[in-house]
Design a protein around this motif. Sequence first.
Motif, PDB file in Angstrom:
ATOM      1  N   GLY A   1      58.717  55.811  51.421  1.00  0.00           N
ATOM      2  CA  GLY A   1      57.709  54.679  51.557  1.00  0.00           C
ATOM      3  C   GLY A   1      56.743  54.974  50.301  1.00  0.00           C
ATOM      4  N   ILE A   2      56.934  55.406  49.278  1.00  0.00           N
ATOM      5  CA  ILE A   2      56.377  55.297  47.792  1.00  0.00           C
ATOM      6  C   ILE A   2      56.563  53.865  47.231  1.00  0.00           C
ATOM      7  N   LEU A   3      55.198  53.407  46.990  1.00  0.00           N
ATOM      8  CA  LEU A   3      55.238  52.219  46.380  1.00  0.00           C
ATOM      9  C   LEU A   3      55.116  52.212  44.897  1.00  0.00           C
ATOM     10  N   SER A   4      56.123  52.221  44.217  1.00  0.00           N
ATOM     11  CA  SER A   4      56.295  52.415  42.730  1.00  0.00           C
ATOM     12  C   SER A   4      55.859  51.086  41.856  1.00  0.00           C
ATOM     13  N   THR A   5      55.324  51.238  40.617  1.00  0.00           N
ATOM     14  CA  THR A   5      54.960  50.125  39.756  1.00  0.00           C
ATOM     15  C   THR A   5      56.151  49.001  39.930  1.00  0.00           C
ATOM     16  N   MET A   6      57.397  49.297  40.014  1.00  0.00           N
ATOM     17  CA  MET A   6      58.487  48.601  39.685  1.00  0.00           C
ATOM     18  C   MET A   6      58.743  47.781  41.172  1.00  0.00           C
ATOM     19  N   ARG A   7      58.104  48.284  42.302  1.00  0.00           N
ATOM     20  CA  ARG A   7      58.439  47.959  43.478  1.00  0.00           C
ATOM     21  C   ARG A   7      57.013  46.698  43.607  1.00  0.00           C
TER      22      ARG A   7
ATOM     23  N   TYR B   1      46.552  30.516  49.795  1.00  0.00           N
ATOM     24  CA  TYR B   1      47.300  30.984  48.544  1.00  0.00           C
ATOM     25  C   TYR B   1      46.582  30.851  47.304  1.00  0.00           C
ATOM     26  N   HIS B   2      45.770  29.855  47.281  1.00  0.00           N
ATOM     27  CA  HIS B   2      44.869  29.715  46.124  1.00  0.00           C
ATOM     28  C   HIS B   2      43.970  30.786  46.074  1.00  0.00           C
ATOM     29  N   HIS B   3      43.384  30.923  47.303  1.00  0.00           N
ATOM     30  CA  HIS B   3      42.217  31.991  47.622  1.00  0.00           C
ATOM     31  C   HIS B   3      42.614  33.290  47.357  1.00  0.00           C
ATOM     32  N   SER B   4      43.840  33.576  47.646  1.00  0.00           N
ATOM     33  CA  SER B   4      44.445  34.973  47.300  1.00  0.00           C
ATOM     34  C   SER B   4      44.673  35.122  45.826  1.00  0.00           C
ATOM     35  N   VAL B   5      45.086  34.216  45.094  1.00  0.00           N
ATOM     36  CA  VAL B   5      45.476  34.461  43.888  1.00  0.00           C
ATOM     37  C   VAL B   5      44.140  34.713  43.166  1.00  0.00           C
ATOM     38  N   MET B   6      43.118  33.949  43.693  1.00  0.00           N
ATOM     39  CA  MET B   6      41.571  34.051  42.921  1.00  0.00           C
ATOM     40  C   MET B   6      41.131  35.546  43.468  1.00  0.00           C
ATOM     41  N   VAL B   7      41.600  35.961  44.566  1.00  0.00           N
ATOM     42  CA  VAL B   7      41.035  37.354  44.930  1.00  0.00           C
ATOM     43  C   VAL B   7      41.805  38.395  43.968  1.00  0.00           C
ATOM     44  N   ALA B   8      43.081  38.115  43.932  1.00  0.00           N
ATOM     45  CA  ALA B   8      44.018  39.108  43.104  1.00  0.00           C
ATOM     46  C   ALA B   8      43.354  39.286  41.842  1.00  0.00           C
ATOM     47  N   ASN B   9      43.111  38.053  40.989  1.00  0.00           N
ATOM     48  CA  ASN B   9      42.377  38.356  39.609  1.00  0.00           C
ATOM     49  C   ASN B   9      41.366  38.993  39.518  1.00  0.00           C
ATOM     50  N   LEU B  10      40.368  38.944  40.605  1.00  0.00           N
ATOM     51  CA  LEU B  10      39.096  39.572  40.803  1.00  0.00           C
ATOM     52  C   LEU B  10      39.410  41.036  40.919  1.00  0.00           C
ATOM     53  N   ALA B  11      40.361  41.410  41.808  1.00  0.00           N
ATOM     54  CA  ALA B  11      40.394  42.858  42.363  1.00  0.00           C
ATOM     55  C   ALA B  11      41.015  43.624  41.305  1.00  0.00           C
ATOM     56  N   GLU B  12      41.976  42.970  40.680  1.00  0.00           N
ATOM     57  CA  GLU B  12      42.944  43.688  39.572  1.00  0.00           C
ATOM     58  C   GLU B  12      41.895  43.847  38.305  1.00  0.00           C
TER      59      GLU B  12
ATOM     60  N   GLU C   1      40.953  47.805  37.255  1.00  0.00           N
ATOM     61  CA  GLU C   1      41.517  48.323  36.157  1.00  0.00           C
ATOM     62  C   GLU C   1      40.002  49.024  35.292  1.00  0.00           C
ATOM     63  N   ALA C   2      38.968  48.237  35.598  1.00  0.00           N
ATOM     64  CA  ALA C   2      37.630  48.525  34.851  1.00  0.00           C
ATOM     65  C   ALA C   2      37.292  50.095  35.448  1.00  0.00           C
ATOM     66  N   ILE C   3      37.615  50.304  36.845  1.00  0.00           N
ATOM     67  CA  ILE C   3      37.197  51.794  37.212  1.00  0.00           C
ATOM     68  C   ILE C   3      38.098  52.760  37.144  1.00  0.00           C
ATOM     69  N   GLY C   4      39.396  52.467  36.586  1.00  0.00           N
ATOM     70  CA  GLY C   4      40.584  53.299  36.532  1.00  0.00           C
ATOM     71  C   GLY C   4      41.279  53.307  37.579  1.00  0.00           C
ATOM     72  N   ALA C   5      41.419  52.413  38.637  1.00  0.00           N
ATOM     73  CA  ALA C   5      42.139  52.488  39.904  1.00  0.00           C
ATOM     74  C   ALA C   5      43.490  51.610  39.661  1.00  0.00           C
ATOM     75  N   ASN C   6      44.169  51.546  40.759  1.00  0.00           N
ATOM     76  CA  ASN C   6      45.663  50.734  40.454  1.00  0.00           C
ATOM     77  C   ASN C   6      45.310  49.161  40.428  1.00  0.00           C
ATOM     78  N   GLY C   7      45.340  48.690  39.318  1.00  0.00           N
ATOM     79  CA  GLY C   7      44.972  47.164  39.210  1.00  0.00           C
ATOM     80  C   GLY C   7      46.168  46.404  39.790  1.00  0.00           C
ATOM     81  N   LEU C   8      47.164  46.964  39.582  1.00  0.00           N
ATOM     82  CA  LEU C   8      48.540  46.154  39.979  1.00  0.00           C
ATOM     83  C   LEU C   8      48.816  46.039  41.547  1.00  0.00           C
ATOM     84  N   LEU C   9      48.329  47.370  42.269  1.00  0.00           N
ATOM     85  CA  LEU C   9      48.137  47.656  43.436  1.00  0.00           C
ATOM     86  C   LEU C   9      47.219  46.459  44.255  1.00  0.00           C
ATOM     87  N   ALA C  10      46.190  46.530  43.481  1.00  0.00           N
ATOM     88  CA  ALA C  10      45.142  45.586  43.850  1.00  0.00           C
ATOM     89  C   ALA C  10      45.416  43.997  43.915  1.00  0.00           C
TER      90      ALA C  10
END
Length: 716
Positions: A484-490, A513-524, A528-537
């Motif tokens: 159950g490891i979530l790799s970058t490739m996955r 869908y549009h709302h989720s994309v906007m949230v994804a941009n903000l969260a990523e 990344e700014a605080i050193g967390a996993n932007g891709l997972l976000a």
Amino acid sequence: MYFQKYIKNIRKILSYKLFTALVFLVLGLLLFAILYTNVKPETYDMELFSVADKTIRSPKTIEDEEKTAEERKKAAGEVEDVYVYKKEVAQNRVLLLTSIFDFVNEVNQEGSDKKKKEEEEGKTEKESTQLTASKLALLKSKLTADVTEDVTETISDQTLTQLLAAGPDELEKARSILINNVEAIMNDKIREDQANKIRSVLIDRIKSANLDKNVENASIELGKYAIIANEVFDSGLTEERKQQAMDEVEPVKILQGQIVVQEGHLIDRDIYRQLDTLGLLKGKPSVKPFIGLAIFVLLSIGAIYIPFTKLKEPEEKKQSYLLIFGIVFVGAILVMKLISLVAGLDQYDISYVFPAAMAPMLIRVMVNERFGLLMAIILAACGSIVFHDGISGTIDVEIALYILFSGLAGIIFLSDKNERFNLLRAGMLVSVVNVLLIFFLQFIGSGQMTNMEYVYFIINGAVSGILSAVLTMGILPFLEAGFGILSTMRLIELSNPNHPLLKKILIEAPGTYHHSVMVANLAELACEAIGANGLLARVGAYYHDIGKTTRPHFFIENQMNMENPHNKLEPATSKDIIIAHVTDGVAELKKHKMPKEIVDIAEQHHGTTLLKFFYYKAVEIQGDVEESDYRYPGPKPQFIEAAVISLADCVEAAVRSLNQPTPEAIKSLVDSIVQDRLLDGQLNECDITMKQLEIIKTTFCETLGGIFHSRIEYPK
């Protein structure tokens, strides 16, 4: 999934520390067992003076102590005794003879005065004899008192009496002859074994001088006494030179790979002793190789243990990483062992076929780059033991360098994008590096290869790189699913817009869908700014509202040119529908076997927040309403990425509702939302700091300011 359940059951029985200790213990035992046959000394049933039935080579370089001792003893025996010439001896002996004659003259002079007095007094012959005795006693006392060497112990009284009785002229003649000859003879080097011969020469010279018989006899005795060895044996210097000769003898060594006995040759005492020294005789096995292997295993396990203890991850995740590392490591060693066994049956060296980059690339993708490097280093060390050129207990440095640099190349060429194609590209580049490494190892050793051997080694290196990439791509899905490891490739695969769930959101709930994309941009960007996993976000944000596809029109972003259905519903009913999108989303994600992290984000993105609109509406209608009934079931965000998505979700929706989203208005709204979440305790269960929250707010404001910037109003 079954494997995950099995591991969880074991974890329930054992504590985390005990489970981790058990994993390291099993890993160490497996490593020792796999490498056991590679260090086990091969022994032979050989008898003295029998004929060898096979050619035996030395498995190691060792000093032949007995042979070394023989060579040193031989070198010491060849050193001649050291003699030291003492020039002062001749002078001392001459001075000694001179002193004797001087004392004789003194005593005679004193005796003459007494004799003359006795004659005047008319002394008898008896009294004259007493005078002679007193002269002898006086001479002996003088010789004893004034001469450093007591000559009276060696020279007889008869000789001294004869000297005392000699006339002055005869005595002077004897003195001159004796001293001149002794001085001449003693100026040459004389050893102890030559002294008697030299004395005979002196005696002949004295006899030819025609001295009075009594004086001659006395001179001969004095001459024999005066001649001694002046070149004496120096035991200290001799021993020093013997020791120097022994020290200069190089230790006799039996070299690794050296033929100890040829097939069909007689095993004599010397060969039998060498076999015994090397521990190759049955019944006399050495435990040192096994102690060495145990030390190697301890060092290897220690090198793995320390970085894992410092890994800043939850205990469960650390153990999953440890299990992945252990399984990949043991699997790579087994592949290495299999290739070494096949290589022993083949006349060609196929050790370079080993997919050295496979394990480091797998760990690079599944865990991180640091542990990938650790894997490459430990595998290289193990490879030097496994591929030992058919000689037990030896180390192959060349293959160790090959495995190390091949593994490092795999990690370096595997970019952060981690797409499947990138793995294949990395494998092709590793193939190039492998071929160059093989040529380096062959050329630096001045190896002579035929054209066919060049082709053979090129194929080996290329196959190793490609095989590493293919095996990595093949094994990776099983490891991801099993643990159950979530790799970058996955994550990259899940972010593909063609994923069935994303297509479902796009078709059934386009506003969501549009709302989720906007949230994804903000969260990523915030992560990344605080050193967390932007891709997972980003990926988690894509799926966080998947539950809205069950009743898409009950959510404002999907209501286009239609009346809000909540206007006709009771607040409690509306509340249930809205809250249900969380549980529906979790069920949908689990149905599609999505990674745990994605499911957790969907479950936690609202935490236990209050549906204020419907709560206040219910209060307005009913009066007394339990606030807890209008809160999401939670849980609250448990990790940073979930917390950031929770904030981004609320912020994006709130900013979209602003009539004039100016930078000041956006900043004020973001501050109030974050403050409200803090006061409500929604961020209490995740490891996020106030400093990180300030960075997150700044990132949100900058991103939203770019999205909702002022536009020029075009003329109609």
